[in-house]
Design a protein around this motif. Structure first.
Motif, PDB file in Angstrom:
ATOM      1  N   HIS A   1       1.026  -1.198  -0.430  1.00  0.00           N
ATOM      2  CA  HIS A   1      -0.472   0.126  -0.386  1.00  0.00           C
ATOM      3  C   HIS A   1       0.660   1.279  -0.414  1.00  0.00           C
ATOM      4  O   HIS A   1       0.952   2.068  -1.156  1.00  0.00           O
ATOM      5  CB  HIS A   1      -0.531   0.225   1.447  1.00  0.00           C
ATOM      6  N   GLU A   2       1.863   1.300   0.918  1.00  0.00           N
ATOM      7  CA  GLU A   2       2.365   3.234   0.806  1.00  0.00           C
ATOM      8  C   GLU A   2       3.973   2.617  -0.369  1.00  0.00           C
ATOM      9  O   GLU A   2       3.824   3.593  -0.402  1.00  0.00           O
ATOM     10  CB  GLU A   2       3.490   2.353   2.085  1.00  0.00           C
ATOM     11  N   LEU A   3       4.468   1.542  -0.623  1.00  0.00           N
ATOM     12  CA  LEU A   3       5.046   1.506  -1.565  1.00  0.00           C
ATOM     13  C   LEU A   3       4.084   1.862  -3.778  1.00  0.00           C
ATOM     14  O   LEU A   3       4.618   2.727  -4.107  1.00  0.00           O
ATOM     15  CB  LEU A   3       5.968   0.520  -2.520  1.00  0.00           C
ATOM     16  N   THR A   4       3.092   1.303  -3.127  1.00  0.00           N
ATOM     17  CA  THR A   4       2.176   1.594  -4.483  1.00  0.00           C
ATOM     18  C   THR A   4       1.582   2.895  -3.899  1.00  0.00           C
ATOM     19  O   THR A   4       1.646   4.094  -5.441  1.00  0.00           O
ATOM     20  CB  THR A   4       0.586   1.106  -3.871  1.00  0.00           C
ATOM     21  N   LYS A   5       1.450   3.804  -3.198  1.00  0.00           N
ATOM     22  CA  LYS A   5       0.832   5.260  -3.090  1.00  0.00           C
ATOM     23  C   LYS A   5       2.333   5.973  -3.506  1.00  0.00           C
ATOM     24  O   LYS A   5       2.266   7.533  -4.225  1.00  0.00           O
ATOM     25  CB  LYS A   5       0.452   5.665  -1.158  1.00  0.00           C
ATOM     26  N   LYS A   6       2.912   6.134  -2.476  1.00  0.00           N
ATOM     27  CA  LYS A   6       4.717   6.551  -3.152  1.00  0.00           C
ATOM     28  C   LYS A   6       5.271   6.784  -4.781  1.00  0.00           C
ATOM     29  O   LYS A   6       5.115   7.709  -5.172  1.00  0.00           O
ATOM     30  CB  LYS A   6       6.189   6.346  -2.350  1.00  0.00           C
ATOM     31  N   ARG A   7       4.651   5.078  -5.453  1.00  0.00           N
ATOM     32  CA  ARG A   7       4.960   5.589  -6.312  1.00  0.00           C
ATOM     33  C   ARG A   7       3.725   5.996  -7.584  1.00  0.00           C
ATOM     34  O   ARG A   7       4.538   7.177  -8.578  1.00  0.00           O
ATOM     35  CB  ARG A   7       5.696   4.227  -7.174  1.00  0.00           C
ATOM     36  N   PHE A   8       2.721   5.312  -7.258  1.00  0.00           N
ATOM     37  CA  PHE A   8       1.628   5.943  -8.630  1.00  0.00           C
ATOM     38  C   PHE A   8       0.757   7.439  -7.551  1.00  0.00           C
ATOM     39  O   PHE A   8       0.086   7.450  -9.030  1.00  0.00           O
ATOM     40  CB  PHE A   8       1.178   5.043  -8.240  1.00  0.00           C
ATOM     41  N   GLY A   9       0.982   7.527  -6.773  1.00  0.00           N
ATOM     42  CA  GLY A   9      -0.018   8.233  -6.392  1.00  0.00           C
ATOM     43  C   GLY A   9      -1.432   7.317  -5.759  1.00  0.00           C
ATOM     44  O   GLY A   9      -1.276   6.771  -5.823  1.00  0.00           O
ATOM     45  N   LYS A  10      -2.044   8.215  -5.381  1.00  0.00           N
ATOM     46  CA  LYS A  10      -4.148   7.418  -5.059  1.00  0.00           C
ATOM     47  C   LYS A  10      -4.391   7.469  -6.236  1.00  0.00           C
ATOM     48  O   LYS A  10      -5.247   8.547  -6.045  1.00  0.00           O
ATOM     49  CB  LYS A  10      -4.232   8.520  -4.107  1.00  0.00           C
TER      50      LYS A  10
END
Length: 385
Positions: free
Chosen positions: A62-71
């Protein structure tokens, strides 16, 4: 010139499968504390030993995806142009030996289908066909693209494997990405599933992403048909393939999809069952291994799973999909390639995404959003349900 085949031949299915199932909890823990992970770590994270760590994996994912792609979640829709096919594949509703009504959309029918998708807000379309060289070939594809290129910012295709020169022509015509699935990397049983037609040539299909990469396409989509063989072993080989492609065609973007074998007329039952927690584990493993990889979830999956997977690793979702040529308006009763599970409309899916605190993206390149609010979601104590 070197292709993935030379890498693939260095590995043995049975040896990899044994290594996956003999992975220890310690090896999983070592993989999870790393900031940069390799294929051995991916293998550990898809192993049975990683199942007790699924919550931790999901939180990291969850954190990694949010950091790389935003929400954000990119929205797309498949447009099935034809169900004509010269292959006999035991798991596909379009198989040549399945006595069904065959249909290939005409120019005017394509325009009717396009209008429905545009009215639903889509700006990213995935063109899908069976594999029939005599009728659904490069000339048909180029003509279809000419009909729609002014209506969509992003055009992707999922069609029969082509030559490098043909992929170059698609690229010049405006195609952004090409999706191609090996179905299974288990070479010894591949022939059992693909008994007739060009698709029965394992090596030609295996080297297709190389031809796409050499043609300079912006993005290549990969995946295996989950249910044909052991999902863990097949997924390792798919990751191996992606790893090779990223190193060889480093200017190309990559995505992975997770088609689970779904019911369709005249096809086999899944040989291996993959439940929702298994699929969640696989999605997490891909994200933790490769933070740049785009992850797509289709309407093959049920409503509950699609709702819950949004904050974990998803970057794109289809919605309101029809898997039959003319399914949106021209010929709703034509045969589907497979049954969809999530039948909600595009507007309903967009609303669910918004409720999760994410933004449904209708254009990839200029970030045009359909959502009414950009409310930040609350951090949940548990991501895996």
């Amino acid at each position: 010139m070197k292709t993935f085949k030379s890498v693939f031949e260095q590995y043995n299915w049975d040896s990899i499968q044994t290594k996956i199932y003999q992975t220890s909890a310690r090896e999983v823990e070592q993989a999870l504390v790393k900031s940069k992970r390799n294929l051995d770590d991916f293998l550990a994270m898809i192993s049975p030993a990683a199942q007790p760590y699924l919550e931790e994996m999901a939180q990291q994912c969850h954190e990694l995806t949010k950091k790389r792609f935003g929400k954000t979640i990119q929205m797309y829709a498949p447009l099935y142009l034809s169900n004509e096919c010269q292959n006999i594949c035991t798991y596909c509703g379009f198989s040549l030996d399945n006595k069904i009504k065959r249909k290939t959309l005409t120019d005017s029918e394509i325009k009717q289908e396009i209008q429905v998708l545009k009215n639903n807000g889509f700006d990213h379309v995935l063109l899908v066909t069976g594999e029939a060289n005599y009728s659904v070939n490069i000339n048909y594809f180029l003509n279809a693209i000419a009909q729609i290129k002014n209506d969509f910012s992003i055009i992707s295709v999922e069609v029969q494997p082509l030559s490098q020169e043909e992929y170059e022509r698609l690229h010049e015509a405006g195609v952004y990405s090409v999706l191609v699935y090996q179905e299974t990397y288990h070479q010894e049983v591949y022939k059992k599933y693909h008994t007739k037609g060009k698709k029965s040539n394992f090596d030609f299909r295996l080297e297709t992403p190389d031809r796409i990469g050499k043609a300079g396409l912006h993005k290549i989509g990969m995946g295996v048909l989950l249910g044909l063989e052991d999902w863990r072993t097949d997924s390792f080989f798919n990751a191996l393939h992606l790893d090779y492609l990223q190193k060889t065609y480093w200017q190309t973007k990559y995505s992975v999809s997770f088609p689970r074998l779904r019911p369709a007329e005249g096809i086999i039952e899944p040989n291996f069952i993959m439940d929702d927690k298994d699929l969640t584990q696989l999605i997490c493993a891909y994200r933790l291994w490769n933070e740049d990889l785009e992850i797509s979830i289709s309407t093959r999956e049920n409503e509950n799973f699609r709702n819950n997977i949004i904050p974990i690793g998803t970057t794109s979702m289809s919605a309101g999909s029809k898997t039959n040529p003319g399914g949106y308006v021209v010929d709703p009763q034509s045969l589907e390639q497979f049954e969809i599970s999530d039948e909600r409309s595009a507007a309903e899916i967009a609303e669910i995404i918004t409720q999760k605190g994410y933004e449904p993206v209708w254009k990839d390149w200029d970030r045009t959003f359909s959502s009414k609010s950009k409310t930040e979601s609350h951090q949940e104590t548990s991501i895996v349900n």
